[in-house]
Design a protein around this motif. Structure first.
Motif, mmCIF file in Angstrom:
data_model
loop_
_atom_site.group_PDB
_atom_site.id
_atom_site.type_symbol
_atom_site.label_atom_id
_atom_site.label_comp_id
_atom_site.label_asym_id
_atom_site.label_seq_id
_atom_site.Cartn_x
_atom_site.Cartn_y
_atom_site.Cartn_z
ATOM 1 N N ASP A 93 87.291 36.225 76.557
ATOM 2 C CA ASP A 93 86.624 36.905 77.679
ATOM 3 C C ASP A 93 86.014 38.256 77.302
ATOM 4 O O ASP A 93 85.704 39.068 78.179
ATOM 5 C CB ASP A 93 87.601 37.070 78.849
ATOM 6 C CG ASP A 93 88.809 37.935 78.474
ATOM 7 O OD1 ASP A 93 88.865 38.432 77.315
ATOM 8 O OD2 ASP A 93 89.684 38.125 79.331
ATOM 9 N N ARG A 94 85.837 38.499 76.009
ATOM 10 C CA ARG A 94 85.213 39.729 75.495
ATOM 11 C C ARG A 94 86.033 40.973 75.784
ATOM 12 O O ARG A 94 85.503 42.075 75.900
ATOM 13 C CB ARG A 94 83.812 39.939 76.087
ATOM 14 C CG ARG A 94 82.778 38.895 75.745
ATOM 15 C CD ARG A 94 81.458 39.349 76.325
ATOM 16 N NE ARG A 94 80.359 38.435 76.031
ATOM 17 C CZ ARG A 94 79.136 38.848 75.745
ATOM 18 N NH1 ARG A 94 78.832 40.118 75.701
ATOM 19 N NH2 ARG A 94 78.178 37.979 75.512
ATOM 20 N N THR A 95 87.343 40.826 75.917
ATOM 21 C CA THR A 95 88.186 41.996 76.157
ATOM 22 C C THR A 95 89.083 42.238 74.957
ATOM 23 O O THR A 95 89.354 41.329 74.162
ATOM 24 C CB THR A 95 89.062 41.812 77.410
ATOM 25 O OG1 THR A 95 89.918 40.676 77.217
ATOM 26 C CG2 THR A 95 88.210 41.630 78.655
ATOM 27 N N ARG A 96 89.552 43.479 74.839
ATOM 28 C CA ARG A 96 90.487 43.842 73.782
ATOM 29 C C ARG A 96 91.882 43.322 74.146
ATOM 30 O O ARG A 96 92.289 43.366 75.300
ATOM 31 C CB ARG A 96 90.597 45.372 73.657
ATOM 32 C CG ARG A 96 89.473 46.045 72.930
ATOM 33 C CD ARG A 96 89.786 47.547 72.880
ATOM 34 N NE ARG A 96 88.747 48.299 72.230
ATOM 35 C CZ ARG A 96 88.739 48.593 70.924
ATOM 36 N NH1 ARG A 96 89.725 48.191 70.158
ATOM 37 N NH2 ARG A 96 87.747 49.298 70.409
ATOM 38 N N SER A 97 92.586 42.876 73.153
ATOM 39 C CA SER A 97 93.998 42.564 73.372
ATOM 40 C C SER A 97 94.808 43.774 72.925
ATOM 41 O O SER A 97 94.297 44.648 72.227
ATOM 42 C CB SER A 97 94.409 41.323 72.577
ATOM 43 O OG SER A 97 94.331 41.580 71.182
ATOM 44 N N SER A 98 96.055 43.797 73.347
ATOM 45 C CA SER A 98 96.926 44.894 72.911
ATOM 46 C C SER A 98 98.358 44.407 72.880
ATOM 47 O O SER A 98 98.734 43.481 73.601
ATOM 48 C CB SER A 98 96.800 46.105 73.845
ATOM 49 O OG SER A 98 97.422 45.828 75.081
ATOM 50 N N THR A 99 99.152 45.058 72.046
ATOM 51 C CA THR A 99 100.564 44.684 71.940
ATOM 52 C C THR A 99 101.355 45.212 73.129
ATOM 53 O O THR A 99 102.487 44.790 73.352
ATOM 54 C CB THR A 99 101.156 45.245 70.638
ATOM 55 O OG1 THR A 99 100.924 46.660 70.605
ATOM 56 C CG2 THR A 99 100.515 44.598 69.431
ATOM 57 N N THR A 100 100.767 46.120 73.912
ATOM 58 C CA THR A 100 101.477 46.674 75.073
ATOM 59 C C THR A 100 101.281 45.835 76.326
ATOM 60 O O THR A 100 101.867 46.115 77.359
ATOM 61 C CB THR A 100 101.004 48.114 75.348
ATOM 62 O OG1 THR A 100 99.592 48.094 75.581
ATOM 63 C CG2 THR A 100 101.324 49.025 74.164
ATOM 64 N N ASP A 124 98.727 45.444 78.435
ATOM 65 C CA ASP A 124 98.151 46.127 79.600
ATOM 66 C C ASP A 124 97.536 45.111 80.546
ATOM 67 O O ASP A 124 96.903 44.150 80.122
ATOM 68 C CB ASP A 124 97.064 47.128 79.169
ATOM 69 C CG ASP A 124 97.629 48.253 78.306
ATOM 70 O OD1 ASP A 124 98.822 48.562 78.480
ATOM 71 O OD2 ASP A 124 96.889 48.801 77.475
ATOM 72 N N SER A 125 97.713 45.356 81.838
ATOM 73 C CA SER A 125 97.149 44.427 82.823
ATOM 74 C C SER A 125 95.634 44.562 82.890
ATOM 75 O O SER A 125 94.930 43.606 83.196
ATOM 76 C CB SER A 125 97.763 44.675 84.199
ATOM 77 O OG SER A 125 97.548 46.018 84.588
ATOM 78 N N THR A 126 95.118 45.751 82.637
ATOM 79 C CA THR A 126 93.666 45.933 82.608
ATOM 80 C C THR A 126 93.242 46.032 81.150
ATOM 81 O O THR A 126 93.742 46.869 80.401
ATOM 82 C CB THR A 126 93.271 47.228 83.350
ATOM 83 O OG1 THR A 126 93.953 48.340 82.789
ATOM 84 C CG2 THR A 126 93.608 47.101 84.823
ATOM 85 N N ARG A 127 92.326 45.153 80.760
ATOM 86 C CA ARG A 127 91.878 45.124 79.373
ATOM 87 C C ARG A 127 90.416 45.531 79.314
ATOM 88 O O ARG A 127 89.604 45.074 80.109
ATOM 89 C CB ARG A 127 92.089 43.725 78.790
ATOM 90 C CG ARG A 127 93.569 43.397 78.650
ATOM 91 C CD ARG A 127 93.860 41.948 78.384
ATOM 92 N NE ARG A 127 93.030 41.363 77.347
ATOM 93 C CZ ARG A 127 93.238 40.146 76.844
ATOM 94 N NH1 ARG A 127 94.244 39.425 77.274
ATOM 95 N NH2 ARG A 127 92.443 39.668 75.923
ATOM 96 N N LYS A 128 90.093 46.380 78.354
ATOM 97 C CA LYS A 128 88.735 46.914 78.231
ATOM 98 C C LYS A 128 87.796 45.886 77.620
ATOM 99 O O LYS A 128 88.176 45.127 76.739
ATOM 100 C CB LYS A 128 88.751 48.161 77.357
ATOM 101 C CG LYS A 128 89.501 49.326 77.959
ATOM 102 C CD LYS A 128 89.447 50.520 77.017
ATOM 103 C CE LYS A 128 90.220 51.691 77.592
ATOM 104 N NZ LYS A 128 90.218 52.852 76.675
ATOM 105 N N GLN A 129 86.565 45.916 78.092
ATOM 106 C CA GLN A 129 85.518 45.081 77.502
ATOM 107 C C GLN A 129 85.165 45.643 76.124
ATOM 108 O O GLN A 129 85.172 46.851 75.915
ATOM 109 C CB GLN A 129 84.271 45.082 78.389
ATOM 110 C CG GLN A 129 84.441 44.334 79.708
ATOM 111 C CD GLN A 129 84.446 42.827 79.512
ATOM 112 O OE1 GLN A 129 83.585 42.276 78.848
ATOM 113 N NE2 GLN A 129 85.427 42.157 80.111
ATOM 114 N N VAL A 130 84.856 44.739 75.184
ATOM 115 C CA VAL A 130 84.475 45.170 73.845
ATOM 116 C C VAL A 130 82.989 45.531 73.843
ATOM 117 O O VAL A 130 82.240 45.118 74.734
ATOM 118 C CB VAL A 130 84.758 44.056 72.798
ATOM 119 C CG1 VAL A 130 86.234 43.712 72.796
ATOM 120 C CG2 VAL A 130 83.915 42.822 73.065
ATOM 121 N N PRO A 131 82.540 46.315 72.864
ATOM 122 C CA PRO A 131 81.110 46.668 72.791
ATOM 123 C C PRO A 131 80.235 45.424 72.642
ATOM 124 O O PRO A 131 80.628 44.442 72.012
ATOM 125 C CB PRO A 131 81.032 47.535 71.525
ATOM 126 C CG PRO A 131 82.415 48.069 71.343
ATOM 127 C CD PRO A 131 83.328 46.996 71.835
#
Length: 195
Positions: free
Chosen positions: A154-161, A163-170
């Motif tokens: 979905d073009r979002t960053r994943s994280s080990t934490t 997070d419920s809100t994930r940022k869109q990648v460039p």
């Protein structure tokens, strides 16, 4: 009275003796043929028009045997090389047994890892916040590729934490690379563009 040595009949005794010899030889021939059928002499050569060929050795294996190192090819793929704004990449994994016999590989989510990078930065890792990973032994037949169902990123960053809100990648022409591993096996590198 007729006996074996002195046959009695309208014909001379030599006729009866000849008949007995012919019948005896016929019985003897039948016995010899039967013995040859059941007890063929060793070392006999086949007729000249019959070619003797040695069949090639057949590779045998138990399909449950683990695939040998270097036998399985891991292919990563995206459905496109360039994505328009708002289009999400669809990712697939294909495993191919390049060996001569069937073998088994654990292709479950415990072994699969998908990574999307740009430059030296890791943007998405399928292992981040993965839940309920499972083993999935798969039998691979020689040269019969098996592919996973496509995964949509979905073009979002994943994280080990997690997070419920994930940022869109460039995006806007940004270049990304997809790499997949299955256990110790690594895929090819796939480049794609996000507009």
């Amino acid at each position: 009275m007729s006996t074996f040595r002195n046959p009695v009949g309208p014909q001379p005794s030599s006729v009866y003796w000849r008949r007995r010899i012919v019948v005896g030889l016929a019985v003897l021939a039948v016995i010899v043929i039967v013995l040859l059928i059941f007890f063929q002499p060793k070392g006999s050569t086949p007729p000249a028009d019959v070619k003797q060929t040695t069949p090639p050795p057949v590779a045998t294996s138990n399909p449950s045997d683990a695939c040998a190192p270097g036998v399985v090819d891991v292919l990563a793929a995206t459905d496109k090389s360039t994505y328009a704004s708002g289009e999400n990449p669809r990712i697939t994994l294909t495993l191919t047994n390049k060996g001569a016999v069937p073998c088994t590989i654990n292709a479950g989510t415990t072994q699969q890892e998908y990574k999307i990078t740009s430059g030296s930065e890791l943007y998405w890792d399928s292992k981040d916040c993965q839940k309920d990973a499972v083993d999935a032994p798969v039998i691979l037949l020689p040269n019969e590729p098996k592919s996973t169902d496509p995964i949509t990123w979905d073009r979002t960053r994943s994280s080990t934490t997690c997070d419920s809100t994930r940022k869109q990648v460039p995006s806007g022409g940004a270049s990304y690379h997809l790499n997949i591993t299955v256990g110790d096996l690594k895929s090819n590198d796939v480049q794609f563009i996000l507009n």
